[in-house]
Design a protein around this motif. Structure first.
Motif, PDB file in Angstrom:
ATOM      1  N   PHE A  90       0.834  -1.204   0.000  1.00 36.97           N
ATOM      2  CA  PHE A  90       0.000   0.000   0.000  1.00 36.97           C
ATOM      3  C   PHE A  90       0.872   1.258   0.000  1.00 36.97           C
ATOM      4  N   ALA A  91       1.916   1.274   0.845  1.00 36.63           N
ATOM      5  CA  ALA A  91       2.769   2.476   0.947  1.00 36.63           C
ATOM      6  C   ALA A  91       3.490   2.742  -0.376  1.00 36.63           C
ATOM      7  N   GLU A  92       3.963   1.681  -1.040  1.00 35.57           N
ATOM      8  CA  GLU A  92       4.626   1.844  -2.333  1.00 35.57           C
ATOM      9  C   GLU A  92       3.636   2.341  -3.392  1.00 35.57           C
ATOM     10  N   THR A  93       2.413   1.818  -3.351  1.00 36.60           N
ATOM     11  CA  THR A  93       1.387   2.234  -4.320  1.00 36.60           C
ATOM     12  C   THR A  93       0.986   3.689  -4.058  1.00 36.60           C
ATOM     13  N   PHE A  94       0.810   4.023  -2.771  1.00 38.42           N
ATOM     14  CA  PHE A  94       0.434   5.390  -2.398  1.00 38.42           C
ATOM     15  C   PHE A  94       1.539   6.364  -2.833  1.00 38.42           C
ATOM     16  N   GLY A  95       2.806   5.978  -2.600  1.00 39.57           N
ATOM     17  CA  GLY A  95       3.933   6.819  -3.001  1.00 39.57           C
ATOM     18  C   GLY A  95       3.943   7.036  -4.509  1.00 39.57           C
ATOM     19  N   ALA A  96       3.693   5.954  -5.259  1.00 44.35           N
ATOM     20  CA  ALA A  96       3.672   6.053  -6.725  1.00 44.35           C
ATOM     21  C   ALA A  96       2.514   6.943  -7.188  1.00 44.35           C
ATOM     22  N   TYR A  97       1.394   6.893  -6.447  1.00 43.42           N
ATOM     23  CA  TYR A  97       0.246   7.738  -6.783  1.00 43.42           C
ATOM     24  C   TYR A  97       0.616   9.217  -6.580  1.00 43.42           C
ATOM     25  N   LEU A  98       1.288   9.520  -5.445  1.00 45.58           N
ATOM     26  CA  LEU A  98       1.701  10.913  -5.210  1.00 45.58           C
ATOM     27  C   LEU A  98       2.735  11.369  -6.243  1.00 45.58           C
ATOM     28  N   ASP A  99       3.632  10.458  -6.665  1.00 44.48           N
ATOM     29  CA  ASP A  99       4.573  10.788  -7.765  1.00 44.48           C
ATOM     30  C   ASP A  99       3.780  11.237  -8.990  1.00 44.48           C
ATOM     31  N   MET A 100       2.761  10.442  -9.328  1.00 42.23           N
ATOM     32  CA  MET A 100       1.962  10.707 -10.528  1.00 42.23           C
ATOM     33  C   MET A 100       1.260  12.073 -10.424  1.00 42.23           C
TER      34      MET A 100
ATOM     35  N   ASN B   4     -11.104  14.546  -8.612  1.00 40.25           N
ATOM     36  CA  ASN B   4     -12.448  14.419  -9.181  1.00 40.25           C
ATOM     37  C   ASN B   4     -12.481  13.757 -10.553  1.00 40.25           C
ATOM     38  N   ILE B   5     -11.319  13.383 -11.068  1.00 38.70           N
ATOM     39  CA  ILE B   5     -11.382  12.796 -12.415  1.00 38.70           C
ATOM     40  C   ILE B   5     -11.116  11.299 -12.352  1.00 38.70           C
ATOM     41  N   ASP B   6     -11.352  10.676 -13.491  1.00 34.81           N
ATOM     42  CA  ASP B   6     -11.203   9.238 -13.607  1.00 34.81           C
ATOM     43  C   ASP B   6      -9.732   8.842 -13.502  1.00 34.81           C
ATOM     44  N   CYS B   7      -9.456   7.791 -12.714  1.00 33.63           N
ATOM     45  CA  CYS B   7      -8.063   7.362 -12.523  1.00 33.63           C
ATOM     46  C   CYS B   7      -7.443   6.910 -13.852  1.00 33.63           C
ATOM     47  N   ALA B   8      -8.250   6.291 -14.716  1.00 34.13           N
ATOM     48  CA  ALA B   8      -7.727   5.810 -16.006  1.00 34.13           C
ATOM     49  C   ALA B   8      -7.224   6.994 -16.845  1.00 34.13           C
ATOM     50  N   LYS B   9      -7.929   8.127 -16.740  1.00 33.66           N
ATOM     51  CA  LYS B   9      -7.523   9.316 -17.505  1.00 33.66           C
ATOM     52  C   LYS B   9      -6.180   9.844 -16.972  1.00 33.66           C
ATOM     53  N   MET B  10      -6.053   9.822 -15.641  1.00 34.66           N
ATOM     54  CA  MET B  10      -4.792  10.255 -15.039  1.00 34.66           C
ATOM     55  C   MET B  10      -3.638   9.366 -15.501  1.00 34.66           C
ATOM     56  N   LEU B  11      -3.872   8.061 -15.479  1.00 32.11           N
ATOM     57  CA  LEU B  11      -2.813   7.121 -15.860  1.00 32.11           C
ATOM     58  C   LEU B  11      -2.408   7.319 -17.321  1.00 32.11           C
ATOM     59  N   ALA B  12      -3.400   7.568 -18.176  1.00 31.31           N
ATOM     60  CA  ALA B  12      -3.105   7.771 -19.605  1.00 31.31           C
ATOM     61  C   ALA B  12      -2.249   9.028 -19.780  1.00 31.31           C
TER      62      ALA B  12
END
Ligand SMILES: [Zn+2]
Ligand SMILES: [Zn+2]
Ligand SMILES: [Zn+2]
Ligand SMILES: [Zn+2]
Length: 338
Positions: free
Chosen positions: A256-266, A283-291
């Protein structure tokens, strides 16, 4: 991270304490959250130079005296208080021994990284447990050097400890290679440890079953058993298909901590690239952020390769990792209900 502009039109960056063109001092305004020029009002008071703000502020003690911060404090009437600390410095409970040569500079580097990461936390609207509010756990930072007992960088019950060695480039790079990590940075440490902090705040006692469905059961094996196993045998050979990093395979809390850290990087990278501003991201779709992240990442990775330095962004996120990042995204979107 948004850049802003001085009164004179020069561009200001997050860590600036001075405009190099006109010589005005600059700092991070707690009201408009921009780094702005400081218009002197006399007696240690200033007006925020950001066009729509104009708040009356003073400098943090760690800005004025210690030179490790550029934070400001609102002053709504009355005089300046020379001992007052800004909101982010009040979160630091232990600072290094400043009589040891080199420690002040290491402390400054750690504070810079801390404020940069808290900026992203602020942009996402994540709650922070502070003295004077009702949010738990309280977030506390301790920055310590190894002495008679070694200091472990980590999190426990809201307290994030950073070993001072992590601000030493040679030591940090040695550890990065020893542990086979693609990156090892101060901002990365803060983002990872905040993952543990927000697990305690947003998952514990709230949504453990949903967490366990994705990340596995954190009760079995125990954290201690999982740690011994990881350092004895390393990650499973097929970890790339299911985890964001090798270390994430150690235990569901580390995953979880590694995933959370990667999310904050993004979020930080998308905010800085201005492709998607931080305040809108929850407020936006996570898939859009990842793209969007992949798009920016591919360009920056190519630029890095041109300079012979490591990739910035993982090239692919597998389905399982995307599901975990989406879990973090939804958790943050709901966090204002805390
Ligand atoms: Zn200027
Ligand atoms: Zn302001
Ligand atoms: Zn400060
Ligand atoms: Zn950890």
């Amino acid at each position: 991270m948004k850049t802003s502009h001085c009164h004179c039109g020069n561009r200001l960056f997050f860590e600036n304490t001075l405009c190099v063109r006109c010589g005005l001092e600059t700092g991070l305004c707690p009201e408009c959250y921009f780094v702005t020029s400081l218009i002197p009002l006399g007696d240690g008071l200033f007006r925020c130079g950001h066009a729509d703000c104009g708040s009356r502020v003073q400098k943090c003690y760690n800005f004025n005296v210690e030179n490790v911060c550029n934070g400001l404090i609102p002053v709504n009437g009355g005089d300046m208080n020379e001992w007052a600390l800004c909101a982010e410095c009040r979160l630091t409970r232990v600072i290094p021994n400043l009589s040891v040569p080199g420690n002040r500079e290491k402390w400054r580097l750690i504070e810079v990284a801390k404020r940069r990461v808290l900026y992203t936390v602020h942009a996402l609207g994540l709650p922070i447990g502070r003295p004077g509010n009702t949010i738990h756990p309280k977030l506390i930072f301790e920055f310590k050097a190894d002495e008679d007992v070694p200091v472990y960088t980590g999190h426990a019950g809201g307290v994030i400890t950073i070993n001072l060695n992590e601000a030493d480039d040679v030591e940090r790079e040695r550890n990065r290679v020893a542990f086979g990590e693609p990156h090892r940075t101060l901002v990365g440490h803060f983002r990872h440890e905040l993952g543990h902090y927000y697990w305690d705040m947003l998952v514990r006692g709230r949504c453990e079953p949903a967490f366990r469905d994705l990340f596995a059961d954190e009760r079995s094996p125990s954290y201690e058993d999982a740690k011994v196993r990881y350092y004895m045998y390393g990650p499973p050979p097929d970890w790339q298909g299911r985890f964001i990093s090798a270390y994430a395979t150690m235990h569901p809390w580390e995953d979880f901590a590694e995933t959370f850290g990667a999310y904050l990087d993004m979020v930080a990278i998308l905010d800085t690239a201005s492709s998607l501003p931080g305040e809108q991201l929850r407020n936006i779709d996570c898939a859009k952020m990842l793209a969007s992240y992949q798009q920016v990442g591919i360009l920056v990775n190519e630029l890095n390769r041109e300079m012979g330095i490591q990739d910035l962004v993982p090239e692919v996120f597998t389905g399982n990792v995307i599901d975990k990042l989406t879990f973090v995204h939804r958790l943050i979107a709901k966090s204002s209900l805390i």
